[in-house]
Design an enzyme around this catalytic site. Structure first.
Site, PDB file in Angstrom:
ATOM      1  N   HIS A 122       0.829  -1.200   0.000  1.00  0.00           N
ATOM      2  CA  HIS A 122       0.000   0.000   0.000  1.00  0.00           C
ATOM      3  C   HIS A 122       0.863   1.249   0.000  1.00  0.00           C
ATOM      4  CE1 HIS A 122       0.608  -0.460   4.428  1.00  0.00           C
ATOM      5  NE2 HIS A 122       0.650   0.860   4.394  1.00  0.00           N
ATOM      6  N   GLU A 129      -3.773   3.779   1.755  1.00  0.00           N
ATOM      7  CA  GLU A 129      -4.080   3.952   3.175  1.00  0.00           C
ATOM      8  C   GLU A 129      -4.260   5.439   3.460  1.00  0.00           C
ATOM      9  OE1 GLU A 129      -1.771   3.651   7.463  1.00  0.00           O
ATOM     10  OE2 GLU A 129      -0.993   2.515   5.771  1.00  0.00           O
ATOM     11  N   HIS A 164       3.988  11.373  -6.146  1.00  0.00           N
ATOM     12  CA  HIS A 164       2.586  11.212  -6.506  1.00  0.00           C
ATOM     13  C   HIS A 164       2.256   9.742  -6.677  1.00  0.00           C
ATOM     14  CE1 HIS A 164       4.631  11.333 -10.426  1.00  0.00           C
ATOM     15  NE2 HIS A 164       3.709  10.462 -10.799  1.00  0.00           N
ATOM     16  N   GLU A 216      -1.644  11.201 -10.538  1.00  0.00           N
ATOM     17  CA  GLU A 216      -1.483  11.171 -11.988  1.00  0.00           C
ATOM     18  C   GLU A 216      -2.502  10.217 -12.610  1.00  0.00           C
ATOM     19  OE1 GLU A 216       2.013  10.311 -15.302  1.00  0.00           O
ATOM     20  OE2 GLU A 216       2.372   9.843 -13.203  1.00  0.00           O
TER      21      GLU A 216
END
Length: 124
Positions: free
Chosen positions: A7, A57, A76, A118
């Site tokens: 994650h 998360e 990002h 993005e």
């Protein structure tokens, strides 16, 4: 040793607002949550409905009131859109597009805390 992505984490100031944004903008859904017994934090893991195992998360800290320093926003998370044009239209309607690079065929959206995400077309 064998590793795989699990994650990414971002911290948010308003958990409900962020969950609603990620649901609407990217179709993510809550997979699980963890709440501190003393109420000091809540973690919500959001997934893409099983298309991948990767989770986002969202961390909410009770005592945090100041916006997070995102630096120059060079870090990002990227999302691949199967229907790039429909995704672009939705994000334009939501007024969350913060940067476009038409030459590269990509754009970025900003979440309620200012994180850049993005959006790229699905590779065929």
């Amino acid at each position: 040793m064998d590793f795989r992505f699990a994650h990414n984490n971002i911290n948010v100031l308003n958990l409900a607002r962020s969950v609603a944004f990620y649901e609407k903008a990217l179709g993510l859904k809550e997979v699980r949550r963890k709440e501190a017994e003393d109420g000091s934090f809540i973690l919500i893991y959001m997934g893409d409905g099983g298309k991948t195992d990767h989770l986002l998360e969202l961390t909410w800290l009770r005592d945090r009131t100041d916006p997070y320093d995102l630096g120059e926003n060079e870090s990002h998370i990227a999302f691949e859109a199967a229907d790039f044009e429909a995704a672009y239209a939705l994000h334009k309607e939501m007024d969350c597009i913060c940067y476009e690079n038409k030459k590269m065929g990509i754009y970025f959206i900003a979440d309620p805390d200012g994180y850049w995400l993005e959006v790229v077309p699905k590779k065929m």
